[in-house]
Design an enzyme around this catalytic site. Structure first.
Site, short mmCIF file in Angstrom:
data_model
loop_
_atom_site.label_atom_id
_atom_site.label_comp_id
_atom_site.label_asym_id
_atom_site.label_seq_id
_atom_site.Cartn_x
_atom_site.Cartn_y
_atom_site.Cartn_z
N GLY A 180 -22.49 41.05 16.41
CA GLY A 180 -22.61 42.35 17.04
C GLY A 180 -22.26 42.35 18.52
O GLY A 180 -22.43 43.37 19.19
N THR A 181 -21.79 41.22 19.04
CA THR A 181 -21.51 41.11 20.47
C THR A 181 -20.08 41.49 20.83
O THR A 181 -19.72 41.49 22.02
CB THR A 181 -21.78 39.68 20.95
OG1 THR A 181 -21.03 38.77 20.12
CG2 THR A 181 -23.25 39.33 20.81
N ASN A 185 -14.28 42.45 28.40
CA ASN A 185 -14.40 43.83 27.93
C ASN A 185 -15.63 44.45 28.59
O ASN A 185 -16.76 44.18 28.17
CB ASN A 185 -14.51 43.87 26.41
CG ASN A 185 -14.43 45.28 25.86
OD1 ASN A 185 -15.21 46.14 26.24
ND2 ASN A 185 -13.49 45.51 24.95
N PRO A 186 -15.45 45.28 29.61
CA PRO A 186 -16.59 45.85 30.32
C PRO A 186 -17.56 46.63 29.43
O PRO A 186 -18.76 46.62 29.66
CB PRO A 186 -15.94 46.77 31.37
CG PRO A 186 -14.58 46.19 31.58
CD PRO A 186 -14.16 45.66 30.24
N THR A 234 -18.31 46.20 26.07
CA THR A 234 -19.18 45.34 25.26
C THR A 234 -20.07 44.48 26.14
O THR A 234 -21.21 44.18 25.77
CB THR A 234 -18.35 44.45 24.31
OG1 THR A 234 -17.42 43.67 25.08
CG2 THR A 234 -17.59 45.29 23.31
N GLN A 288 -24.24 44.45 26.05
CA GLN A 288 -25.10 43.28 25.90
C GLN A 288 -26.19 43.25 26.96
O GLN A 288 -27.34 42.91 26.68
CB GLN A 288 -24.27 42.00 25.96
CG GLN A 288 -23.41 41.78 24.72
CD GLN A 288 -23.01 40.32 24.59
OE1 GLN A 288 -23.83 39.44 24.38
NE2 GLN A 288 -21.71 40.07 24.70
N GLY A 290 -24.51 36.77 27.13
CA GLY A 290 -25.43 37.20 26.07
C GLY A 290 -26.88 37.22 26.49
O GLY A 290 -27.62 38.17 26.21
N GLU A 291 -27.33 36.18 27.20
CA GLU A 291 -28.75 36.09 27.57
C GLU A 291 -29.03 36.38 29.03
O GLU A 291 -30.17 36.71 29.38
CB GLU A 291 -29.30 34.69 27.24
CG GLU A 291 -29.59 34.44 25.77
CD GLU A 291 -28.36 34.00 24.99
OE1 GLU A 291 -28.44 33.90 23.76
OE2 GLU A 291 -27.30 33.74 25.61
#
Length: 282
Positions: A10-11, A175-176, A178, A182, A248-249
């Site tokens: 889903g990222t 990709n700004p 996506t 996140q 991601g984190e």
């Protein structure tokens, strides 16, 4: 067609890998198909740890560059080729053509290349990994700064996060849209950690008493207000050829601490044991 055994949780892996391949070979996005999620495809690390864009993305770029080299050689085999004698560094892949840097009128259309060469298909593979010797002297982590405004009810002790500003430096942003998505999810996660999420253990029975979403509280829309995400421009040619880092984190880090600091600023009460609940403030 580009393929990798990676997967997409889903990222936006599908999207950014398609972008990397399209940009490297100068093709429109709709001309590229990215396949993933099958162990029969080329090996990739697990989807997680904020490393998919850096690892799989670098391999996609390398494979497309290898394919570009093959296409250039095919173009040079054509009769009266306008690219004769050109090295890979001397050409650019733009708008579906291979053209010389110094004279863009000298070009070969990629779509017509296979027909003219008689080849059914052209394939290339690439394996990439970190350059540990080059990277060893450097710190290459993503980093961020989080700013939080809270409103605390003086009588009830309820806390509402009114605004979060999260500035993230994570190398090149592929990709700004996506990437921002996140970070938004990470901020919501951080608010949940700060104010709601807590597992309650029954020490008599040795089991958790709130092990479902009816009793384990997580943020809902009413708990979330304004979230501003700032993607800080950052160039890093040491981390990998793409210059990308994990996002991601990183958007999660610091959110709970910033909420607790804002609560302290509003109330004078320092809470060091999360979540910041009513009983700890009253």
């Amino acid at each position: 067609m580009v393929s990798s055994a990676s997967n997409d949780i889903g990222t936006g892996t599908y999207t950014i890998m398609t972008q990397i391949a399209a940009q490297t070979l100068g093709l429109p996005l709709e001309a590229v198909t990215f396949r993933l999620g099958d162990t029969e495809l080329p090996e990739a690390p697990v989807q997680g740890g904020s490393w998919t864009a850096a690892s799989v993305g670098t391999a996609v770029q390398a494979a497309c560059q290898a394919l570009g080299n093959k296409l250039l050689k095919l173009a040079q085999q054509l009769a009266d080729s306008p690219l004769q004698g050109a090295a890979f560094e001397d050409v650019q892949f733009v708008d579906g053509v291979i053209r010389l840097n110094e004279d863009i009128s000298r070009r070969v259309v990629i779509a017509e290349l296979l027909d003219a060469s008689g080849e059914e298909k052209v394939e290339a593979e690439a394996t990439t990994g970190p350059n540990m010797l080059k990277q060893q002297p450097y710190s290459m982590h993503s980093h961020n700064a989080v700013f939080v405004e809270v409103r605390v009810d003086e009588d009830l002790g309820t806390v509402h996060v009114a605004r979060v500003v999260n500035a993230v430096a994570a190398g090149r942003i592929l990709n700004p849209k996506t990437a921002r998505s996140q970070v938004l999810g990470s901020v919501v996660w951080g608010i949940g950690m700060a104010l709601m999420e807590e597992s309650i253990m029954d020490h008599g029975f040795g089991r958790y008493m709130n092990h479902n979403l009816a009793e384990y509280h997580i943020p809902v829309m009413a708990d979330i207000d304004t979230i501003d995400v700032v993607l800080v421009e950052e160039e890093d040619d040491i981390v990998n050829p793409l210059g990308v880092k994990g996002i991601g984190e990183i958007g999660f880090l610091g959110v709970a601490a910033a909420v607790a600091n804002a609560v302290f600023h509003a109330t004078g009460k320092r809470v060091r044991d999360l979540p910041v609940s009513l009983d700890k403030l009253l």
